[in-house]
Design a protein around this motif. Structure first.
Motif, PDB file in Angstrom:
ATOM      1  N   PHE A 539       0.840  -1.196   0.000  1.00 22.13           N
ATOM      2  CA  PHE A 539       0.000   0.000   0.000  1.00 22.13           C
ATOM      3  C   PHE A 539       0.881   1.254   0.000  1.00 22.13           C
ATOM      4  CE2 PHE A 539      -2.250  -3.366   2.219  1.00 22.13           C
ATOM      5  CZ  PHE A 539      -3.434  -3.421   1.509  1.00 22.13           C
ATOM      6  N   ARG A 540       0.455   2.213  -0.778  1.00 19.99           N
ATOM      7  CA  ARG A 540       1.077   3.520  -0.782  1.00 19.99           C
ATOM      8  C   ARG A 540       0.186   4.503  -0.062  1.00 19.99           C
ATOM      9  NH1 ARG A 540       3.884   4.874  -6.623  1.00 19.99           N
ATOM     10  NH2 ARG A 540       5.476   3.224  -6.569  1.00 19.99           N
ATOM     11  N   GLN A 541       0.664   4.902   1.113  1.00 23.86           N
ATOM     12  CA  GLN A 541      -0.131   5.796   1.966  1.00 23.86           C
ATOM     13  C   GLN A 541      -1.511   5.208   2.229  1.00 23.86           C
ATOM     14  OE1 GLN A 541      -0.194   9.588   0.055  1.00 23.86           O
ATOM     15  NE2 GLN A 541       1.972  10.004   0.450  1.00 23.86           N
ATOM     16  N   GLY A 542      -1.542   3.888   2.333  1.00 24.57           N
ATOM     17  CA  GLY A 542      -2.797   3.211   2.657  1.00 24.57           C
ATOM     18  C   GLY A 542      -3.765   3.111   1.498  1.00 24.57           C
ATOM     19  N   LEU A 543      -3.314   3.260   0.243  1.00 28.26           N
ATOM     20  CA  LEU A 543      -4.204   3.245  -0.915  1.00 28.26           C
ATOM     21  C   LEU A 543      -3.878   2.048  -1.790  1.00 28.26           C
ATOM     22  CD1 LEU A 543      -4.126   7.030  -1.881  1.00 28.26           C
ATOM     23  CD2 LEU A 543      -5.789   5.850  -0.429  1.00 28.26           C
ATOM     24  N   TYR A 544      -4.950   1.524  -2.434  1.00 24.84           N
ATOM     25  CA  TYR A 544      -4.808   0.357  -3.309  1.00 24.84           C
ATOM     26  C   TYR A 544      -5.874   0.484  -4.396  1.00 24.84           C
ATOM     27  CZ  TYR A 544      -4.117  -4.549  -4.629  1.00 24.84           C
ATOM     28  OH  TYR A 544      -3.824  -5.713  -5.307  1.00 24.84           O
ATOM     29  N   ASN A 545      -5.472   0.459  -5.674  1.00 22.80           N
ATOM     30  CA  ASN A 545      -6.391   0.666  -6.790  1.00 22.80           C
ATOM     31  C   ASN A 545      -6.657  -0.634  -7.525  1.00 22.80           C
ATOM     32  OD1 ASN A 545      -6.512   3.396  -6.255  1.00 22.80           O
ATOM     33  ND2 ASN A 545      -4.894   3.924  -7.704  1.00 22.80           N
ATOM     34  N   ILE A 546      -7.940  -0.816  -7.864  1.00 17.39           N
ATOM     35  CA  ILE A 546      -8.370  -1.989  -8.639  1.00 17.39           C
ATOM     36  C   ILE A 546      -9.148  -1.471  -9.840  1.00 17.39           C
ATOM     37  CG2 ILE A 546      -9.718  -4.114  -8.622  1.00 17.39           C
ATOM     38  CD1 ILE A 546      -9.397  -4.188  -5.594  1.00 17.39           C
ATOM     39  N   THR A 547      -8.802  -1.952 -11.042  1.00 13.18           N
ATOM     40  CA  THR A 547      -9.517  -1.577 -12.260  1.00 13.18           C
ATOM     41  C   THR A 547     -10.650  -2.571 -12.484  1.00 13.18           C
ATOM     42  OG1 THR A 547      -7.487  -0.677 -13.193  1.00 13.18           O
ATOM     43  CG2 THR A 547      -9.307  -1.082 -14.703  1.00 13.18           C
ATOM     44  N   VAL A 548     -11.867  -2.012 -12.647  1.00 11.72           N
ATOM     45  CA  VAL A 548     -13.078  -2.851 -12.757  1.00 11.72           C
ATOM     46  C   VAL A 548     -13.753  -2.561 -14.082  1.00 11.72           C
ATOM     47  CG1 VAL A 548     -15.292  -3.430 -11.704  1.00 11.72           C
ATOM     48  CG2 VAL A 548     -13.342  -2.847 -10.250  1.00 11.72           C
ATOM     49  N   ARG A 549     -14.226  -3.612 -14.730  1.00  9.16           N
ATOM     50  CA  ARG A 549     -14.994  -3.461 -15.965  1.00  9.16           C
ATOM     51  C   ARG A 549     -16.427  -3.915 -15.690  1.00  9.16           C
ATOM     52  NH1 ARG A 549     -12.926  -6.560 -21.113  1.00  9.16           N
ATOM     53  NH2 ARG A 549     -13.514  -8.347 -19.825  1.00  9.16           N
ATOM     54  N   ALA A 550     -17.392  -3.074 -16.144  1.00 11.44           N
ATOM     55  CA  ALA A 550     -18.822  -3.377 -15.993  1.00 11.44           C
ATOM     56  C   ALA A 550     -19.411  -3.603 -17.377  1.00 11.44           C
ATOM     57  CB  ALA A 550     -19.538  -2.239 -15.274  1.00 11.44           C
ATOM     58  N   ALA A 551     -20.239  -4.643 -17.524  1.00 11.77           N
ATOM     59  CA  ALA A 551     -20.833  -4.987 -18.826  1.00 11.77           C
ATOM     60  C   ALA A 551     -22.317  -5.272 -18.634  1.00 11.77           C
ATOM     61  CB  ALA A 551     -20.130  -6.212 -19.425  1.00 11.77           C
ATOM     62  N   ASP A 552     -23.143  -4.832 -19.660  1.00 13.60           N
ATOM     63  CA  ASP A 552     -24.585  -5.128 -19.593  1.00 13.60           C
ATOM     64  C   ASP A 552     -24.882  -6.361 -20.428  1.00 13.60           C
ATOM     65  OD1 ASP A 552     -24.313  -4.273 -22.183  1.00 13.60           O
ATOM     66  OD2 ASP A 552     -25.547  -2.480 -21.968  1.00 13.60           O
ATOM     67  N   ASN A 553     -26.157  -6.661 -20.586  1.00 15.10           N
ATOM     68  CA  ASN A 553     -26.551  -7.878 -21.310  1.00 15.10           C
ATOM     69  C   ASN A 553     -26.227  -7.789 -22.795  1.00 15.10           C
ATOM     70  OD1 ASN A 553     -27.574  -8.988 -18.930  1.00 15.10           O
ATOM     71  ND2 ASN A 553     -29.607  -8.024 -19.212  1.00 15.10           N
ATOM     72  N   VAL A 564      -9.287   1.483  -2.931  1.00 16.42           N
ATOM     73  CA  VAL A 564      -9.472   0.900  -1.605  1.00 16.42           C
ATOM     74  C   VAL A 564      -8.585   1.665  -0.643  1.00 16.42           C
ATOM     75  CG1 VAL A 564      -9.320  -1.180  -0.209  1.00 16.42           C
ATOM     76  CG2 VAL A 564      -9.968  -1.352  -2.620  1.00 16.42           C
ATOM     77  N   VAL A 565      -9.197   2.271   0.367  1.00 12.16           N
ATOM     78  CA  VAL A 565      -8.473   2.993   1.403  1.00 12.16           C
ATOM     79  C   VAL A 565      -8.414   2.096   2.630  1.00 12.16           C
ATOM     80  CG1 VAL A 565      -8.371   5.068   2.816  1.00 12.16           C
ATOM     81  CG2 VAL A 565      -9.277   5.199   0.503  1.00 12.16           C
ATOM     82  N   VAL A 566      -7.199   1.647   3.002  1.00  7.42           N
ATOM     83  CA  VAL A 566      -7.005   0.769   4.154  1.00  7.42           C
ATOM     84  C   VAL A 566      -6.824   1.657   5.380  1.00  7.42           C
ATOM     85  CG1 VAL A 566      -5.609  -1.048   5.145  1.00  7.42           C
ATOM     86  CG2 VAL A 566      -5.955  -0.970   2.671  1.00  7.42           C
ATOM     87  N   ASP A 567      -7.808   1.609   6.265  1.00 14.77           N
ATOM     88  CA  ASP A 567      -7.755   2.436   7.460  1.00 14.77           C
ATOM     89  C   ASP A 567      -6.849   1.784   8.498  1.00 14.77           C
ATOM     90  OD1 ASP A 567      -9.513   4.236   6.318  1.00 14.77           O
ATOM     91  OD2 ASP A 567     -11.279   3.166   7.062  1.00 14.77           O
ATOM     92  N   ASP A 568      -6.117   2.604   9.195  1.00 16.60           N
ATOM     93  CA  ASP A 568      -5.130   2.122  10.150  1.00 16.60           C
ATOM     94  C   ASP A 568      -5.791   1.712  11.457  1.00 16.60           C
ATOM     95  OD1 ASP A 568      -2.474   1.664  11.089  1.00 16.60           O
ATOM     96  OD2 ASP A 568      -2.637   3.529  12.235  1.00 16.60           O
ATOM     97  N   VAL A 569      -5.222   0.650  12.077  1.00 20.13           N
ATOM     98  CA  VAL A 569      -5.551   0.267  13.453  1.00 20.13           C
ATOM     99  C   VAL A 569      -4.238   0.228  14.219  1.00 20.13           C
ATOM    100  CG1 VAL A 569      -7.595  -1.034  12.778  1.00 20.13           C
ATOM    101  CG2 VAL A 569      -5.399  -2.203  12.922  1.00 20.13           C
TER     102      VAL A 569
END
Length: 850
Positions: A539-553, A564-569
Motif C-alpha cells: 500500500f502507498r499511503q494506505g491506498l490500493y487501486n483496482i480496475t473494474v470493468r462493468a458490462a450489460d446484457n 481501496v483505502v485501508v484504514d489504520d488500526v
C-alpha cells in the motif's frame, strides 16, 4: 557709352592669382600668332584698345585672362584698359591666356601695342588724336510681342552711338538670335543702327534675348564700350492651363462630416507667371450622380472638400466630378481645360449583420461529439470580405456545460454550430441556445440602440441505446487493516443511464496488482483474500487501486477504478530504531533516544518512555529519563558510574497504551566527542561484573610481550655502551599533553587509559574495579610478573604497570629504582619508550655488526 563704370573692370589680386595658379598647374601652354595693335601713346582708364580674334587661337576657351593687370579682355576679343597706360618706350607687350578647363587645353596669345602715328580724316581741319567720348550709348527699352504677325522683317528700334556725331561709325550685333541659336533671328543695319526681327518668336521657348551691340570706325577701331541690349518677348495668352493628372483618384469614408478634405487638384500654365495669363480658377461643373451635392472645390487652391455628411457607400460607392480650370482668373475669355475626378466612398461598419431567420430547430443523437448540426446565415450591407462584413458568432445562453461551439465560415460568412461534447438524453432531451452575431470591426453607425443581432436555436436530443455508465469514474471504499479473510465490503457500482439501475450489470476485475481481493460478478462487492497490512509495501499511503470493468446484457462495457483505502488500526507499538548510544562522560551528561511508530499519527505519538524499576541492569537509580518531545527522550546518569557499556531496557508506550521494550546499549566512554570512542573498555553487564573478551586478553598479552622486548633492548643497550646510571626523568609526565576535563586525581590514584582505577601498593599496581565483592587483578603476562636479569647483575628495578600485574627489572648495575608507586601510566611509558626503540635498535645493530 551706356556701359558699366570702372568698377565693372576691377579685378581683385586674389582672383587673378587664383586664375594664374590654375593655369600654370593644370595646362600645358602653346603660343598662337602674335597680334599687333596701334594705340596712342597715352591711354586713359576704361579705354577701348582694340579687338583680337580669339577664335583663331582657342575657340573653346572658357577662361580669358591678361598677364598685364592694366588690360582686360572680353569674350569677343575686345581689349580695354583698366588703368591709365603710357607707352614708354613706344611699344608695350602683354599676353592673353586662353584656357579650356574641360578639355584641359591652354594657349597664349601675345599682343603688341605700338604707338599710333596715323591721322584719321575728320571734318575738322586740325589733327586730333582719337579719344573716347565721355557720353555713353543711350539704351532704348526694347520688347517684342510673341506670335507677332509681322510684316517681317520688322523694325524693333534704332541703336545709336554718340560717337557718330564726330566719326563714321558702323554698327554690329552678336549674341543669341544673331550668331547663336536661334540663328538669324535679328540683324542690324551697319550704317543706320536699325534693329530688325525676321520672324515670329515664342516666349515659352525664350522669354528674352541678350545681345551685344558694337560701334566701330571703318578701320575696326571701337569707339565705345559694347552695349548689352535685352530684347524682351511680351507674353500672349496662347497656352491653356493643364491639369497635372487626368483623372484624379480620391477616397473618402462614408458618413464623414461636412468640411472633410477629399484631395487637391493642380494645374499648370506655360504663360508668363504672375500675370492674368497664369491666374487660374478651379470649379466643379458636374457631379455624377448629381444628387445630393456632396463636394465643393476651392477656386484658388483646388482643394476638394465635402459639403454634407450624407454619403452612404451602400447607396452610392463612387462619385465622378468634372473639373474645370480657367486662366485670366476665370473670366469668360480665359482659356480653360477640363479633367475628371473619381471619388470612391470608403466603407465603415455602419450596418449590423442580421440573421436571416429569427429561430432554428435541429437535432443530434446523444453521445455524439465533434459533429456539425446547423449553419446560420446573416445579411450585412457593408463591403464584402472586410472586417466590417465578416461575422463573429457567440453562444449567449444555453451552453453552460460547454457542449456546443460555433465558428464562422470564412467563405460564406455563415455560422457553423457544432457539438463538441456529447449530450445525454436522460439528462436533457432538448437544449435551447441563444446565439448573437457582430462584426469583426466595431460598430460605428448611429440611429440604432441595438448593437447585436440574435436568434434562437432549439436542439432536440435523440435517444440512443447506451451501455452501462461508470460514473463517477473513480469510486472509493474504506477497509480496516487486519480485517478477517473472506469479509465482504462494498465494491464498484455502475448503472444503466436510461433506467438509472444497476441490475443486470456484471463486474470483472481487470487489474488487481497483488490479488488481495475478489470482485463479485453480480454485485461488484469485494471479498478479502489476503491479510491487509497497511504498513506493508503493498500500500502507498494506505491506498490500493483496482480496475473494474462493468458490462450489460448487450455486451456494452465501461471501465472504472475502485480505490481501496485501508484504514489504520493500532497494531504496531513504538520502537527505538537506534539502540546504541555513546556518552562522553567528561563532556556529556546525557544522550538522546528517539522512537518511531509505523501506525498513523492518531495511533502513535505522544510516546511515554519508562525504565523498569526492578531491573538490575538499570543500576539502582543510576540512569534516568527526561522528556524532550512527543517522540524523543533524554537518558542521563548520576552517582558517577564507571566507564563501560551499559545495556538498559527502555519501554515506550503510544497514546493508546500499546508498548514495546527495547534494550539500549549506552557506551559511557572517556572521550571528548562520541566519534573518538572506540569501546576500549569491556562491556559492563552489571554493577558488580567485569569481563574481558578473548581478543582483548590476547591483545593485552601481545602488548606486554612487546613492551618486555623493548625494555630488554633498552637495558642491554645502555649497559653495554655506557656505565652511566640512567633513571627515568622526574618530569616525564610534564613532557606529555594530557587531555582532561576532570579534576586531577590524588597522589595515590591514577586513571588508566582503559578507564579502570588503579591504586598504589608497596610492591606495584593492582587493578581496582570498584566491585562490591572484592577485586580482580589482571596480570599482563601469565605467571604474575617477569624478572629480567641484567648482564652485570646487582640492583633491582621494579615497574608497576597500571594495566594490571607488575614487572620487575633486575638491572646489571645494582641499585634499586622504584617508579614512585605507579606514578606513570601505561601510555606514559609507551610515549617514553617508543622514540628510543628505533634509536637502541640501530645502536644494537651497529654493535653486532662490529
Amino acid at each position: 557709352m551706356a556701359a558699366n563704370g570702372p568698377e565693372h573692370f576691377r579685378i581683385t589680386a586674389g582672383f587673378r592669382l587664383l586664375l594664374l595658379t590654375l593655369l600654370v598647374l593644370s595646362f600645358s601652354c602653346e603660343a598662337c600668332k602674335r597680334v599687333t595693335l596701334s594705340v596712342p601713346s597715352k591711354l586713359e582708364a576704361e579705354t577701348f584698345v582694340g579687338r583680337v580674334n580669339l577664335d583663331e587661337c582657342l575657340p573653346s576657351a572658357n577662361i580669358i585672362h591678361s598677364s598685364d593687370p592694366h588690360f582686360r579682355i572680353f569674350k569677343d576679343g575686345s581689349v580695354y584698359t583698366t588703368n591709365p597706360v603710357v607707352l614708354s618706350p613706344e611699344k608695350r607687350m602683354f599676353t592673353i591666356l586662353l584656357s579650356n578647363t574641360e578639355k584641359r587645353e591652354q594657349k597664349n596669345l601675345v599682343v603688341l601695342l605700338e604707338y599710333q602715328k596715323k591721322v584719321l580724316k575728320k571734318r575738322h581741319l586740325r589733327e586730333t588724336v582719337l579719344k573716347r567720348a565721355k557720353r555713353r550709348w543711350a539704351p532704348i527699352p526694347c520688347s517684342l510681342q510673341e506670335n507677332s504677325l509681322g510684316p517681317f522683317p520688322m523694325l524693333l528700334q534704332q541703336v545709336q552711338s554718340d560717337s557718330a556725331q564726330n566719326y563714321t561709325v558702323y554698327y554690329s550685333i552678336r549674341g543669341p538670335g544673331v550668331d547663336q541659336e536661334p540663328l538669324n533671328l535679328f540683324y542690324i543695319e551697319r550704317d543706320t543702327g536699325n534693329l530688325f526681327v525676321t520672324r515670329p518668336v515664342d516666349r515659352e521657348k525664350c522669354a528674352s534675348y541678350e545681345i551685344i551691340a558694337y560701334a566701330s570706325t571703318p578701320d575696326g577701331y571701337s569707339v565705345d564700350l559694347p552695349l548689352p541690349l535685352e530684347i524682351r518677348v511680351e507674353d500672349e495668352n496662347d497656352n491653356y492651363p493643364i491639369f497635372t493628372e487626368n483623372p484624379y483618384q480620391f477616397e473618402v469614408l462614408e458618413n464623414c462630416g461636412a468640411g472633410t478634405t477629399v484631395g487637391q487638384v493642380c494645374a499648370t500654365d506655360a504663360d508668363e507667371p504672375d500675370t492674368m495669363h497664369t491666374r487660374l480658377k478651379y470649379s466643379i461643373i458636374e457631379q455624377q450622380p448629381p444628387s445630393p451635392i456632396l463636394f465643393s472645390i476651392h477656386p484658388v487652391t483646388g482643394v476638394i472638400i465635402t459639403t454634407s455628411s450624407r454619403s452612404d457607400r451602400e447607396l452610392v460607392d463612387k462619385y465622378k466630378l468634372t473639373l474645370k480650370v480657367q486662366d485670366m482668373n476665370g473670366q469668360y475669355f480665359g482659356l480653360s481645360t477640363k479633367s475628371t475626378c473619381i471619388i470612391s466612398v470608403g466603407d465603415v461598419n455602419d450596418n449590423l449583420p442580421i440573421f436571416t431567420r429569427a429561430s432554428y430547430v435541429t437535432e443530434v443523437e446523444e453521445n455524439k461529439s465533434n459533429v456539425e448540426i446547423l449553419r446560420l446565415s446573416v445579411e450585412d450591407k457593408d463591403l464584402i470580405n472586410t472586417p466590417n462584413w465578416r461575422a463573429n458568432y457567440t453562444i449567449l445562453r444555453g451552453n453552460e456545460n460547454g457542449n456546443f461551439h460555433i465558428v464562422t465560415d470564412p467563405k460564406t460568412n455563415e455560422g457553423i454550430l457544432c457539438v463538441v461534447k456529447g449530450l445525454n438524453y436522460e439528462e436533457a432531451r432538448q437544449v435551447v441556445l441563444q446565439i448573437g452575431v457582430t462584426n469583426q470591426a466595431p460598430y460605428s453607425g448611429s440611429g440604432s440602440s441595438k448593437t447585436i443581432s440574435t436568434t434562437t436555436v432549439t436542439v432536440n436530443v435523440k435517444d440512443q441505446d447506451e451501455g452501462p455508465e461508470c460514473s463517477p469514474q473513480m469510486q472509493t471504499v474504506h477497509v480496516k487493516e487486519n480485517t478477517a479473510l473472506g469479509t465482504q465490503v462494498t465494491g464498484y457500482k455502475a448503472y444503466d443511464p436510461e433506467t438509472r439501475s444497476s441490475s443486470g450489470i456484471r463486474y470483472q476485475a481487470l487489474n488487481d496488482p497483488t490479488g488481495l481481493f475478489t470482485v463479485d460478478e453480480t454485485s461488484g462487492s469485494l471479498k478479502i483474500r489476503r491479510s491487509l497490512d497497511r504498513e506493508s509495501n503493498t500500500f502507498r499511503q494506505g491506498l490500493y487501486n483496482i480496475t473494474v470493468r462493468a458490462a450489460d446484457n448487450g455486451g456494452r462495457t465501461c471501465t472504472g477504478t475502485l480505490r481501496v483505502v485501508v484504514d489504520d488500526v493500532n497494531d504496531n507499538g513504538p520502537s527505538i530504531p537506534t539502540t546504541k548510544v555513546i556518552i562522553c562522560k567528561t563532556q556529556m551528561g546525557s544522550a538522546e533516544i528517539v522512537a518511531v511508530d509505523p501506525d498513523e499519527p492518531i495511533n502513535g505519538p505522544p510516546f511515554e518512555f519508562t525504565l523498569p524499576s526492578n531491573n538490575e541492569r538499570v543500576g539502582g537509580g543510576t540512569w534516568r529519563l527526561s522528556k524532550i518531545n512527543d517522540t524523543a527522550t533524554r537518558i542521563s546518569f548520576r552517582n558517577d558510574p564507571a566507564f563501560g557499556i551499559y545495556e538498559i531496557p527502555v519501554s515506550v508506550r503510544d497514546r493508546l497504551g500499546l508498548s514495546t521494550t527495547s534494550v539500549v546499549s549506552v557506551d559511557l566512554c572517556d572521550c571528548v566527542v562520541p566519534s573518538e570512542c572506540r569501546s576500549r573498555t569491556s562491556p559492563i553487564r552489571g554493577a558488580n561484573d567485569v569481563t574481558l573478551g578473548k581478543w582483548a586478553i590476547l591483545a593485552m598479552i601481545l602488548g606486554a610481550a612487546l613492551l618486555s622486548c623493548i625494555l630488554f633492548t633498552l637495558v642491554c643497550g645502555t649497559s653495554g655502551s655506557s656505565q652511566t646510571k640512567k633513571t627515568f626523568p622526574d618530569d616525564l609526565a610534564q613532557q606529555n599533553l594530557i587531555v582532561s576535563n576532570t579534576e586531577a586525581p590524588g597522589d595515590d590514584r591514577v586513571y588508566c587509559t582503559n578507564g579502570l582505577t588503579t591504586q598504589n601498593v608497596s610492591t606495584g599496581c593492582t587493578l581496582i574495579s570498584g566491585a562490591k565483592n572484592g577485586q580482580e587483578s589482571f596480570e599482563m603476562i601469565k605467571g604474575g610478573h617477569q624478572t629480567l636479569e641484567s648482564c652485570q647483575g646487582g640492583g633491582h628495578h621494579t615497574l608497576d604497570s597500571c594495566r594490571g600485574g607488575h614487572h620487575t627489572l633486575d638491572s646489571c648495575r645494582g641499585g634499586q629504582v622504584e617508579l614512585d608507586n605507579c606514578k606513570y601510566t601505561y601510555s606514559e611509558w609507551q610515549n617514553f619508550t617508543q622514540p628510543r626503540l628505533g634509536e637502541e635498535s640501530i645502536r644494537g645493530h651497529t654493535l653486532i655488526k662490529n
